[in-house]
Design a protein around this motif. Structure first.
Motif, mmCIF file in Angstrom:
data_model
loop_
_atom_site.group_PDB
_atom_site.id
_atom_site.type_symbol
_atom_site.label_atom_id
_atom_site.label_comp_id
_atom_site.label_asym_id
_atom_site.label_seq_id
_atom_site.Cartn_x
_atom_site.Cartn_y
_atom_site.Cartn_z
ATOM 1 N N LEU A 86 -8.521 -6.881 6.264
ATOM 2 C CA LEU A 86 -8.027 -6.347 7.541
ATOM 3 C C LEU A 86 -7.032 -7.312 8.186
ATOM 4 O O LEU A 86 -7.097 -8.527 7.979
ATOM 5 C CB LEU A 86 -9.202 -6.037 8.461
ATOM 6 C CG LEU A 86 -10.182 -5.034 7.829
ATOM 7 C CD1 LEU A 86 -11.404 -4.810 8.712
ATOM 8 C CD2 LEU A 86 -9.493 -3.699 7.547
ATOM 9 N N GLY B 4 -14.886 4.067 6.128
ATOM 10 C CA GLY B 4 -13.683 3.581 5.450
ATOM 11 C C GLY B 4 -12.443 3.780 6.298
ATOM 12 O O GLY B 4 -11.321 3.602 5.828
ATOM 13 N N GLU C 280 0.841 -1.194 0.000
ATOM 14 C CA GLU C 280 0.000 0.000 0.000
ATOM 15 C C GLU C 280 0.875 1.243 0.000
ATOM 16 O O GLU C 280 1.967 1.238 0.582
ATOM 17 C CB GLU C 280 -0.901 0.020 1.254
ATOM 18 C CG GLU C 280 -1.862 -1.134 1.325
ATOM 19 C CD GLU C 280 -2.407 -1.375 2.735
ATOM 20 O OE1 GLU C 280 -3.353 -2.140 2.859
ATOM 21 O OE2 GLU C 280 -1.854 -0.818 3.705
ATOM 22 N N LYS D 242 -9.896 -10.016 -2.555
ATOM 23 C CA LYS D 242 -9.273 -10.256 -1.247
ATOM 24 C C LYS D 242 -9.925 -11.482 -0.623
ATOM 25 O O LYS D 242 -10.762 -11.369 0.271
ATOM 26 C CB LYS D 242 -9.469 -9.027 -0.347
ATOM 27 C CG LYS D 242 -8.906 -7.743 -0.963
ATOM 28 C CD LYS D 242 -9.291 -6.513 -0.158
ATOM 29 C CE LYS D 242 -8.873 -5.249 -0.863
ATOM 30 N NZ LYS D 242 -9.970 -4.534 -1.534
HETATM 31 P P1 AFP Z 1 -5.726 2.532 4.959
HETATM 32 O O1 AFP Z 1 -5.015 2.630 6.303
HETATM 33 O O2 AFP Z 1 -4.828 2.125 3.842
HETATM 34 O O3 AFP Z 1 -6.541 3.742 4.650
HETATM 35 O O4 AFP Z 1 -6.740 1.287 5.080
HETATM 36 C C1 AFP Z 1 -7.766 1.409 5.979
HETATM 37 C C2 AFP Z 1 -8.521 0.134 6.089
HETATM 38 O O5 AFP Z 1 -7.659 -0.955 6.267
HETATM 39 C C3 AFP Z 1 -9.551 0.206 7.235
HETATM 40 O O6 AFP Z 1 -9.355 1.289 8.074
HETATM 41 C C4 AFP Z 1 -10.876 0.344 6.543
HETATM 42 O O7 AFP Z 1 -11.907 -0.275 7.245
HETATM 43 C C5 AFP Z 1 -10.640 -0.296 5.238
HETATM 44 O O8 AFP Z 1 -9.264 -0.108 4.931
HETATM 45 C C6 AFP Z 1 -11.469 0.274 4.132
HETATM 46 O O9 AFP Z 1 -11.210 -0.473 3.001
HETATM 47 P P2 AFP Z 1 -12.040 -0.338 1.659
HETATM 48 O O10 AFP Z 1 -11.649 0.973 1.029
HETATM 49 O O11 AFP Z 1 -11.598 -1.517 0.864
HETATM 50 O O12 AFP Z 1 -13.503 -0.383 2.012
#
Ligand code: AFP
Length: 320
Positions: A262, A233, A60, A257
């Motif tokens: 997560l 999100g 990421e 996925k």
């Molecule tokens: P980031 O830390 O890369 O923003 O990811 C956040 C996360 O892991 C979690 O906080 C959210 O619930 C999830 O991503 C959201 O993921 P989607 O964009 O796939 O719904």
């Protein structure tokens, strides 16, 4: 003058550790999260928004604030003698310290800045942490991979309109609010309980077409009963709402996925422990999150968490 209770004072009375060791360890986490919060508050004024220009171990894009938050936690925790190892979402391998079993007793696992892709648009983000006791047998590497049932402390800090720290040591869930005037997290709610049932479901529905059997009809059933949707999100923010208001949060497996998105050690496990302590439930869709034996530090899992009523209905719907 009104008496206040800070998080260090509170946690020391909630853990079976005779000395002030655990309070000192916790002060490393609170100091780092206060540094992170200060940085976030000024993000628009300094050059802290945007990508750092590298990818983390998950592939990421690292944000500048991800890098800052990770370093703040490492800097504040590495000097605590009681820390045996630090495991971060941002680092491929654990940072291990050469400390004896008597001294280096704890392993701290953290997601320094969860939801960081939301930061540029000024949406809530958080830090999630989990603490394990180092086992007196086996290697330190084995101690890092303990199931969530063995967590001695789990918590998160939500950087929102106010900054809130929530933690449990298995003696209930307690919440603290950062008082900017004195620079301390001050007790705001003890023994929090998740409502037995809520009015919201929270899921990224864009991948509905590839959810496993049972998920789509479960969500349709909730809609039919009048549930409303909420999805930020940022896991910490979505979880915090679920803790306070009840309902259910889901991150199911999908085509892209298959093992979920997560991370087990520093996202699902700490939030599952908090949920259970508050009277809720957490599932991978095939079993209890806290009972999963981790195989590696960055392992992913499907993650469903929420109120008892919605989670029992979920388990019936997917045959968990
Ligand atoms: P980031 O830390 O890369 O923003 O990811 C956040 C996360 O892991 C979690 O906080 C959210 O619930 C999830 O991503 C959201 O993921 P989607 O964009 O796939 O719904």
């Amino acid at each position: 003058m009104a008496k206040i209770t800070t998080v260090q004072g509170h946690i020391q009375g909630n853990i079976s550790e005779a000395s002030g060791t655990f309070g000192w360890l916790m002060s490393g986490i609170t100091l780092a999260t206060k540094m992170i919060e200060a940085k976030i508050r000024h993000a628009g004024l300094s050059d802290t928004y945007g990508a750092y220009g590298a990818e983390n171990v998950q592939g990421e894009q690292q944000q500048k604030l991800d890098v800052f938050a990770n370093q703040a936690l490492i800097d504040c925790l590495e000097r605590r003698d009681s820390v045996a190892a630090l495991v971060s979402e941002e680092d491929e391998r654990p940072v291990m310290f050469d400390r004896s079993l008597d001294t280096g007793k704890y392993i701290i696992v953290f997601d320094p800045l969860d939801g960081s892709s939301n930061i540029d648009v000024n949406v809530n983000v958080g830090t999630i942490f989990s603490v394990h006791k180092r086992m007196t047998w086996g290697s330190l590497e084995e101690s890092v991979l303990q199931p969530g049932t063995r967590q001695v402390c789990a918590g998160y800090v939500l950087y929102g309109p106010s900054t809130v720290l929530v933690y449990t040591t298995g003696q209930g869930v307690h919440s603290f609010t950062l008082d900017q005037t004195i620079g301390a997290f001050v007790l705001s709610q003890e023994h929090m309980k998740m409502p037995e049932k809520g009015n919201y479901y929270s899921v990224n529905e864009s991948s509905v077409a590839s959810w496993p059997p049972g998920y789509e009809s479960y969500i349709a059933g909730l809609r039919h009963q009048g549930y409303s949707a909420r999805y930020i999100g940022s896991l910490v923010a979505d979880f915090h709402r679920t803790l306070l208001k009840g309902g259910v949060f889901l991150y199911p497996p999908n085509k892209q996925k298959a093992g979920g998105k997560l991370r087990l050690l520093y996202e699902a496990n700490p939030l599952a422990m908090i949920a259970e302590q508050a009277g809720g439930m957490a599932s991978s869709g095939t079993g209890r999150i806290l009972e999963i034996q981790p195989r590696e530090i960055h392992q992913r899992t499907p993650f469903m968490v929420g109120s008892k009523v919605e989670m029992e209905a979920f388990e019936r719907a997917v045959g968990a």
